[in-house]
Design a protein around this motif. Structure first.
Motif, PDB file in Angstrom:
ATOM      1  N   TYR A 120      13.139   1.770   2.127  1.00  9.22           N
ATOM      2  CA  TYR A 120      13.304   2.885   1.189  1.00  9.22           C
ATOM      3  C   TYR A 120      13.814   2.390  -0.166  1.00  9.22           C
ATOM      4  N   GLY A 121      14.674   1.376  -0.132  1.00 14.90           N
ATOM      5  CA  GLY A 121      15.170   0.814  -1.378  1.00 14.90           C
ATOM      6  C   GLY A 121      14.068   0.189  -2.208  1.00 14.90           C
ATOM      7  N   LEU A 122      13.150  -0.512  -1.537  1.00 15.40           N
ATOM      8  CA  LEU A 122      12.015  -1.104  -2.245  1.00 15.40           C
ATOM      9  C   LEU A 122      11.124  -0.017  -2.851  1.00 15.40           C
ATOM     10  N   MET A 123      10.907   1.048  -2.089  1.00 13.31           N
ATOM     11  CA  MET A 123      10.088   2.149  -2.618  1.00 13.31           C
ATOM     12  C   MET A 123      10.738   2.767  -3.849  1.00 13.31           C
ATOM     13  N   SER A 124      12.048   2.972  -3.769  1.00 10.78           N
ATOM     14  CA  SER A 124      12.758   3.571  -4.897  1.00 10.78           C
ATOM     15  C   SER A 124      12.779   2.627  -6.096  1.00 10.78           C
ATOM     16  N   ARG A 181       0.836  -1.200   0.000  1.00  9.32           N
ATOM     17  CA  ARG A 181       0.000   0.000   0.000  1.00  9.32           C
ATOM     18  C   ARG A 181       0.871   1.251   0.000  1.00  9.32           C
ATOM     19  N   LEU A 182       1.958   1.210   0.767  1.00  5.83           N
ATOM     20  CA  LEU A 182       2.878   2.353   0.788  1.00  5.83           C
ATOM     21  C   LEU A 182       3.498   2.567  -0.597  1.00  5.83           C
ATOM     22  N   ALA A 183       3.867   1.468  -1.255  1.00  2.00           N
ATOM     23  CA  ALA A 183       4.445   1.580  -2.599  1.00  2.00           C
ATOM     24  C   ALA A 183       3.449   2.195  -3.569  1.00  2.00           C
ATOM     25  N   LEU A 184       2.163   1.880  -3.388  1.00  2.00           N
ATOM     26  CA  LEU A 184       1.131   2.426  -4.263  1.00  2.00           C
ATOM     27  C   LEU A 184       0.748   3.855  -3.884  1.00  2.00           C
TER      28      LEU A 184
END
Length: 475
Positions: free
Chosen positions: A396-400, A267-270
């Motif tokens: 943070y790496g996954l988000m990026s 959900r955060l990634a979206l």
């Protein structure tokens, strides 16, 4: 109740960051921001107009860089979270990766905007291999600086208001970096040119080298100040000063598999991915909209983006106050509403009136709305990490990672579907801003309303999420 009370006591015991520390943190990403501005705005221009690469090969350089960046971010994030007894890591695991990344960026980026050393007359594919090596090393270093800098936020403070302030200050200097690059480029290319109508050609290679060296000199100076004034504490020492238990201080990072099992992460990634997509696509395609749809003068290609960045700069001063007073959900809603309002204005507005008058408030809404969404989404991620800073860099790496891949795929599709003649192109970029950028803002807004992280209170935002998830599963 005892857990909540202990977290409240810990928050009260932590010292408030001084303004000079916040300022020093904010300038720690200027080198990256300067390079990113040059990368997205002038890389294709330099390789096509100066190095005389074909459009396909120039685009291939950009694509390889985006893929390398996407792969590097989770790698750097995972290894940045590991506590290491290596002597250099005693300097601070986040700052160590920041330092390594800085060395990689400084050692490679100037070569990307220089003539191929010893191979200027070689085949274009040979030169492509030469530049690709520097691009990959640069993107690894850029990712190391970005992830380590972001993951320092929950390390430096557990207070929600201060985290938002750090992110806002960071974004303020991002805007400053872009304005700096555009101003220096305008000065070097236009003031030093004898003819105002002169087009960019291979003779301007030295001018781009001058722009890069000026920008990187500023970035190097600010990076030195960042390392001088920011002190990173180890997790054990930081928790011991707040009276945390020995068990907490010895807690190890969770495995990547267990992190990826948490549905809230997606959900955060979206939330973050469409926020970044909105900002990047607006930056990339507003110039095409000005030129092909509104048929504005060439000077508008510098004036309108500058207004957008100045609007972002102004909004960044108020974001932390808005977040503190009304919360993440309302703050993101305000930013998304500004972006959607601008997209609606573009869609329903008369082209002639937009060109003559309305483009200025529209550009302010685009810049301010994108700034609000991006900073708030980063603050939501910092809240999600909370006390679990041992996993912060990997998250943070996954988000990026999602950011880089989504931007690369979106640009590829937009370029692939681009119209083939001038007449059909007239409204193509208008539709891109309305439907793609507006759709990104809408997706981020809808997911934000459904995200659990946005509805947590200030105290529960720093509770162990894995523990909460296990409790909920047990129920």
């Amino acid at each position: 109740m005892n857990t909540v009370q202990s977290i409240e006591d810990e928050l009260q015991q932590r010292p408030v960051l001084q303004f000079k520390q916040k300022l020093a943190y904010g300038i720690g990403h200027i080198l990256n921001d300067v390079c990113a501005s040059m990368w997205f705005t002038y890389l294709l221009v330099y390789y096509e107009k100066i190095l005389l690469f074909s459009a396909t090969n120039a685009g291939l350089v950009l694509l390889i860089g985006q893929v390398a960046d996407a792969l590097a971010t989770p790698f750097v994030g995972l290894h940045s979270d590991i506590e290491d007894n290596f002597w250099l890591c005693q300097y601070g695991k986040r700052k160590t990766w920041h330092l390594i990344g800085t060395v990689c960026v400084l050692g490679t980026f100037p070569f990307m905007f220089s003539q191929c050393l010893g191979c200027q007359m070689s085949h274009q594919w040979a030169q492509l291999v030469y530049y690709t090596v520097f691009v990959c090393i640069f993107q690894f270093g850029w990712a190391a600086v970005q992830i380590s800098h972001l993951s320092l936020i929950p390390e430096l403070t557990a207070l929600e208001k201060e985290r938002t302030a750090l992110i806002a200050i960071r974004y303020t200097f991002t805007v400053f970096s872009n304005v700096l690059v555009y101003s220096v480029t305008w000065a070097v290319l236009h003031i030093t040119s004898k003819e105002s109508t002169k087009q960019i050609n291979p003779e301007d290679a030295s001018k781009f080298q001058m722009i890069v060296l000026i920008g990187m000199s500023v970035g190097l100076l600010t990076t030195i100040l960042f390392h001088m004034f920011i002190k990173e504490y180890s997790r054990s020492s930081r928790l011991s000063t707040t009276g945390a238990s020995r068990e907490q201080s010895q807690r190890q990072p969770s495995s990547p598999v267990s992190i990826l099992k948490n549905r809230e992460l997606y959900r955060l990634a979206l939330i973050y991915m469409p926020s970044r997509l909105f900002v990047n696509l607006v930056q990339s395609y507003v110039p095409f909209y000005l030129q092909d749809t509104l048929h504005m003068a060439a000077t508008s290609l510098a004036v309108i983006p500058l207004i957008m960045y100045l609007s972002s700069f102004k909004v960044s001063f108020t974001i932390h106050c808005i977040n503190a007073k009304v919360g993440r959900l309302v703050s993101y809603t305000i930013g998304a509403s500004m972006g959607l309002g601008a997209c609606g204005w573009i869609y329903f507005g008369n082209v002639d009136r937009i060109e003559s008058l309305f483009i200025y408030p529209v550009s302010m809404l685009l810049g301010g709305g994108g700034s609000m969404m991006l900073v708030t989404s980063l603050a939501i991620i910092a809240d999600y990490i909370g006390q679990n800073t041992e996993n912060g860099a990997f998250i943070y790496g996954l988000m990026s990672f999602t950011d880089k891949l989504s931007n690369g795929i979106a640009v590829l599709l937009i370029q692939y579907m681009r119209c083939t003649n001038a007449r059909s192109c007239e409204y193509y970029y208008k539709d891109i801003l309305v439907f793609v950028c507006g759709g990104s803002a809408m997706v981020g807004l809808m997911v934000t309303f459904g995200s659990r992280a946005c509805h947590r209170s200030r105290v529960t935002s720093v509770i162990d999420y894995d523990h909460l998830d296990s409790e909920e599963a047990g129920r």
